[in-house]
Design a protein around this motif. Sequence first.
Motif, PDB file in Angstrom:
ATOM      1  N   UNK A   1       0.831  -1.208   0.000  1.00 17.15           N
ATOM      2  CA  UNK A   1       0.000   0.000   0.000  1.00 17.15           C
ATOM      3  C   UNK A   1       0.866   1.260   0.000  1.00 17.15           C
ATOM      4  N   UNK A   2       0.206   2.390  -0.270  1.00 19.77           N
ATOM      5  CA  UNK A   2       0.839   3.710  -0.181  1.00 19.77           C
ATOM      6  C   UNK A   2       2.098   3.833  -1.039  1.00 19.77           C
ATOM      7  N   UNK A   3       2.059   3.267  -2.229  1.00 18.13           N
ATOM      8  CA  UNK A   3       3.167   3.477  -3.168  1.00 18.13           C
ATOM      9  C   UNK A   3       3.127   4.920  -3.672  1.00 18.13           C
ATOM     10  N   UNK A   4       1.939   5.371  -4.085  1.00 23.24           N
ATOM     11  CA  UNK A   4       1.657   6.787  -4.347  1.00 23.24           C
ATOM     12  C   UNK A   4       2.604   7.419  -5.368  1.00 23.24           C
ATOM     13  N   UNK A   5       2.616   6.861  -6.566  1.00 18.85           N
ATOM     14  CA  UNK A   5       3.406   7.427  -7.668  1.00 18.85           C
ATOM     15  C   UNK A   5       2.449   7.762  -8.806  1.00 18.85           C
ATOM     16  N   UNK A   6       2.501   8.998  -9.291  1.00 16.28           N
ATOM     17  CA  UNK A   6       1.591   9.454 -10.345  1.00 16.28           C
ATOM     18  C   UNK A   6       2.261   9.365 -11.705  1.00 16.28           C
ATOM     19  N   UNK A   7       1.463   9.629 -12.759  1.00 17.72           N
ATOM     20  CA  UNK A   7       1.988   9.642 -14.116  1.00 17.72           C
ATOM     21  C   UNK A   7       2.175   8.259 -14.684  1.00 17.72           C
ATOM     22  N   UNK A   8       2.987   8.157 -15.735  1.00 19.48           N
ATOM     23  CA  UNK A   8       3.258   6.865 -16.345  1.00 19.48           C
ATOM     24  C   UNK A   8       4.234   6.072 -15.482  1.00 19.48           C
ATOM     25  N   UNK A   9       4.008   4.775 -15.409  1.00 20.58           N
ATOM     26  CA  UNK A   9       4.839   3.920 -14.561  1.00 20.58           C
ATOM     27  C   UNK A   9       5.274   2.678 -15.328  1.00 20.58           C
TER      28      UNK A   9
END
Length: 599
Positions: free
Chosen positions: A482-490
């Motif tokens: 949980x709570x990785x919280x990375x936006x945009x392309x991955x």
Amino acid sequence: MLPQIKKMKRILFSFLMSFAFLNVWAQIPNGYYDGATGLTGAALKTKLKEIITNGHVDHGYNGLYTGYQTTDRDYFYENDGTVLDMYSENPNGPDPYNFTPGNNQCGSYNSEGDCYNREHVVPQSLFSSNAPMVSDIHFIRPTDGYVNGKRSNYPYGKVGTASFTSMNGSKLGNSVSAGYSGTVFEPNDAFKGDIARMIFYFVTRYESQLSNFNTGNMLGGSAYPGLQAWELNQLLAWSAMDPVSQAEIARNNASYTFQGNRNPYIDHPEYVNQVWGTPVVDTQAPTAATNLTAGNPTANSIALNWTAATDNIGVTGYDIYVNGTFYATVTGTSATVSGLAPSTTYTFYIIARDAAGNSSAQSNTATGTTLAGQTGGGTSCGTENFETITVVADAYNTYNWTNNGITWTSTDSRTDQTINNKAITIRNGNLSSTSISGGIQSLTLTTQLKFTGSSNSLNVQINGVTVGTIPYSSTVTTTTISNINISGNIVIKITNPVSGNRVALDDLSWTCFSTLGTAEATKDKAFAIYPNPVRNHELYIKGENLAKISKAEIYDLSGKLIETLINPFKNSNKIQLKGVTKGNYILKTDYFTTKFIVE
């Protein structure tokens, strides 16, 4: 009429040849078992050892193929004289393939049906391939080389979840035999008694040497009983379930002519119980699991907990049902059901099972509702179930496939192992995706250690940065980061850092995430929060009739409830945040729901 007469003659000739084969060596020699009468237990076993050691002629390892010309011919199923192979024979219909004696010996093999070789029912690695054990025809059978390789040196037992199934239904997988949880090989039902009596022969013929052999999780370290308790109990049950067949009797007679000694447990099946006792046949089902609860919902998962069932011998697993459909089998008393839809109510129940396959009554039913998908995170963003892999192979290689617009690459991997249908098994490699839009808030993965090795963890990287680890063991396990919280392309990359461990991956899923702006909109424009991001753990609310709000709840983006406040704005418009760390959260009240960031 002439063609019919010829056909009748061929049928009669085939019958007479079969009858002759069965009766060339039809009798136990007079007095062969003299001295065994009246004995029981260890004394009987030792006396039988003396009897079957006398006269034993070792023809050497290469001599086994000569012996198979008379000991292992199919005059009992298809009656065609081909090699009678326990790992390919279909006792209820046409065989998937056949071997011609002397013409299809291994050699190399790549798949079932390529060739046959010599299967040591008790692996030769346990006795260092020493004579006379290595060439004793009574426990060495001609079998398909590929399936023989799959069996490897695993003990025999009852399989729970199969990682490999042969064309005649022989299986390799995790054990659900009471008392053992490692990997086992389970033969076709028609040959379970045969295998039990061959192993009984081995631990009798070589009882005085057992203390010098490796156990292989099957042999005992002393003359009596000669087997580990769990294996003995399983083999006793198989011997009772699958009585001596005409094929075994004929093989025993032919082996006596070839090698000079006999298997006493084929000649006298009653010796099995006289030596080891009557097997306990487990017909008692486990009690039902109780106190099943469903909680800790996210947008795509719900956690289950229950009180363990009980059984007279032992519970081996719990089947989870979601809306009446089987979901998975677990061994513990808790599990997280993932891959669910947001804002949806689900019903769950559990059925307990024991090693004999007895199933309990259904547990109580629990109901749970997933959270609504959030624009800032928590919405199910993607899944990979590995079902679009087209190549099924046990060779370690690099594989590529595409699913839902995402191309996946696995290195140093194989595709023949399973968890929930297809899976990918990584050895010293990794699994990686092409670029995926929508960001990532959480990631869920099911794992299982295959073959041998030790429990450890996989590394999970997003855009080249490690964000967490996923544990694995021989038990099927589902884990969420949980709570990785990375936006945009991955780009998702999962790496096995432990050389030699072979880890199967299945049912990968992840939720979306996007960074929240400082001017966060609320569900109701009459309310606003500030500052956002929050500093000093103080969150302020602006709006009318704040005092009428009866309850406020704070969740993290995985759906976990962090704090509940009753009448939160009775005396002020400020919430003092507790138990929160840096990250993204949701504030939910009677009147509005909004998101905020804590720095």
